[in-house]
Enzyme design. Structure first.
Site, PDB file in Angstrom:
ATOM      1  CB  CYS A 213      -1.026  -0.072   1.263  1.00 60.11           C
ATOM      2  SG  CYS A 213      -1.945   1.480   1.424  1.00 60.11           S
TER       3      CYS A 213
ATOM      4  CB  CYS B 205      -3.077  -0.882   4.263  1.00 60.80           C
ATOM      5  SG  CYS B 205      -2.791   0.756   3.886  1.00 60.80           S
TER       6      CYS B 205
END
Length: 399
Positions: free
Chosen positions: A101, A201
Site C-alpha cells: 500500500c 491497510c
C-alpha cells in the site's frame, strides 16, 4: 511563498498531528483523504468503515483551518494491492499489504493526486524519519526508524524509492505516540483518543478466510502433524564464512519439504492457501497439550503441515532467499555487487527486533543467513535490512 504540503488525513490521530506540525513549521497545508475500499466482505462488524474515517478527517481539517479534499483510489488499490494479495495467497505465500500500500498507493497514486493539488511535498503520519546527505553533486535521501521504538514504521516503507522519498515528509517521526496523543488532546482534535486502525491497510480487520473467498475457492484438505524430529538437522549459531559455496547457501535457505506419509492426519482444513507459516489459530484440532503451529503448506496437494509447541524445529530456519528481480535498494548508492557479502541487521516482520545477518549477493539473487535461527520465515513477506537505524534495502522472501 510557502511550500505547499498535501498531507494524507486518514481520520486517525497520527496524520492529524502531522498536519498540525507542518502548519506550525510554516507550510501551506492541505488535507487529502483517500477512499480506497468499499467492500465489507469479511470485515468484522466492530470496525468502522471509511465513512467514519472521512468524517473524522474532515473534522480535523476544519479544526486546523486547512483545505480538505477527498479522492477515490479504490481502482488502483484493488488492482495493485488486493489483486496481488489474492494471487500470492493462491500460491501459498503470505503477502504484506501494508508494504504494498505504501509503495503502490500512498507514495505513488496518492502522490500524483498531491501534485494535482499543486503540492510541493506529500506527508504522512508514519513514525519514521528522513534525512538528506550528499554524494558528489547528488542528493541521497535516507529513511530512518522513528524515535518511538514501539511505533517505528520504517519496515512498512522498506519498498519506497529515492524518487518517492524526495517529496515525502514525516512530521511526527521525532515524536512518540504518547506525545502525539498529548498534542492532539491539547489542540482539542476529534481524533485525540481514537483507536489506531488494525488489519489490512484501508480495508480494516477482517476474517481472512472469508475475505479471501471472494476470489479463492474453499476446498477441504488434510492437516498432517509432523512428529519425527529426525527430519531436522541441527545447525550451529553463527554466520557462515565469506567464502561459503553457493551450494551451502542454497541448503541453508531451503525450507523443509514434507510428504503426507511422514506424519499423521489429525484434521481437515478448508484450503491450504488460507494458512501461513507460523499460524496458530484456525485449525480447530484438539487433543494436544501445546498449541499447534503451521510449519508447511503445500497448495498443490492441498495439505497443511503442523507441529506441536513453540519449540517445534519445523518453525525455525537459518536463512532465506530473495530472487534477483525482487531485490530493492532504497540506498541505490550502496547496492551490492555480485559475489559481494555484507553484514546488516535484518527484520522479516513488523515489530520483530532486528536480527544480525550476513547478506550474500549472487547471480540468482540474495541469500540472507542469520546468526541465530529465525522463527516462521514466510514466503511472500518482506525482509528489510538496516544499517543502525537506516533502512538500506528490502526484498520479497522467495523461500
Amino acid at each position: 511563498m510557502n511550500k505547499k504540503v498535501v498531507v494524507g488525513l486518514s481520520g486517525g490521530v497520527d496524520s492529524s498531528v502531522a498536519a498540525w506540525v507542518l502548519k506550525e513549521q510554516g507550510y501551506d497545508v492541505t488535507g487529502l483523504f483517500m477512499k480506497n475500499w468499499h467492500d465489507t466482505t469479511g470485515l468484522l462488524q466492530s470496525d468502522c468503515h471509511w465513512e467514519d474515517d472521512m468524517m473524522f478527517a474532515e473534522m480535523v481539517a476544519k479544526k486546523l483551518n486547512i483545505p480538505f479534499h477527498q479522492v477515490d483510489l479504490s481502482v488502483p488499490y484493488r488492482q495493485r494491492v488486493v489483486d496481488y494479495m489474492f494471487a500470492e495467497y493462491e500460491k501459498g505465500r503470505t503477502p504484506n499489504p501494508d508494504v504494498l500500500c505504501n509503495r503502490e498507493i500512498k507514495f505513488d497514486a496518492f502522490t500524483e493526486e498531491a501534485r494535482n493539488l499543486h503540492g510541493d511535498f506529500m506527508a504522512t503520519g508514519h513514525y519514521c524519519r528522513k534525512e538528506e546527505t550528499r554524494s558528489g553533486d547528488k542528493t541521497i535521501y535516507r529513511l530512518l526508524a522513528g524515535k518511538d521504538n514501539n511505533k517505528d514504521q520504517s519496515y512498512f516503507l522498506c519498498q519506497v524509492s529515492q524518487e518517492q522519498l524526495a517529496t515525502a515528509l514525516f512530521p511526527i517521526g521525532n515524536l512518540t505516540k504518547p506525545e502525539v496523543r498529548k498534542i492532539a488532546e491539547k489542540l482539542g482534535l476529534a481524533t485525540a483518543q481514537r483507536k489506531d486502525s488494525q488489519g489490512i491497510c484501508f480495508v480494516g480487520k477482517v476474517h481472512l478466510p472469508t475475505f479471501l473467498q471472494q476470489k479463492l475457492e474453499a476446498k477441504k484438505g488434510n492437516i498432517v502433524e509432523i512428529k519425527d524430529m529426525k527430519l531436522y538437522q541441527d545447525m550451529a549459531d553463527g554466520l557462515p564464512d565469506k567464502e561459503v559455496p553457493d551450494s551451502l547457501l542454497s541448503e541453508l535457505t531451503e525450507p523443509f519439504k514434507y510428504e503426507p506419509v511422514e506424519g499423521q492426519i489429525i484434521g481437515i482444513h478448508n484450503g491450504a492457501h488460507f494458512f501461513t507459516i507460523g499460524q496458530r489459530k484456525g485449525m480447530n484440532v484438539g487433543g494436544h497439550k501445546e498449541a499447534l503451529f503451521v510449519i508447511g503448506i503445500d497448495v498443490e496437494k492441498n495439505v497443511v503441515y503442523v507441529g506441536e509447541g513453540q519449540t517445534h524445529p519445523g518453525l525455525n530456519r537459518k536463512g532465506l532467499f530473495i530472487r534477483k528481480d525482487e531485490i530493492h535498494w532504497i540506498r541505490t548508492d550502496l547496492k551490492m555487487k555480485e559475489k559481494e557479502y555484507r553484514d546488516y541487521m535484518v527484520r522479516i516482520r513488523y515489530r520483530q527486533p532486528l536480527q544480525k545477518a550476513r547478506l550474500f549477493s549472487r547471480d540468482k539473487g540474495m541469500y540472507i543467513i542469520f546468526d541465530k535461527y529465525q522463527r516462521s520465515i514466510a514466503p511472500g513477506q518482506f525482509a528489510a535490512w538496516y544499517d543502525c537505524d537506516e533502512v538500506i534495502g528490502s526484498g520479497v522472501i522467495d523461500r
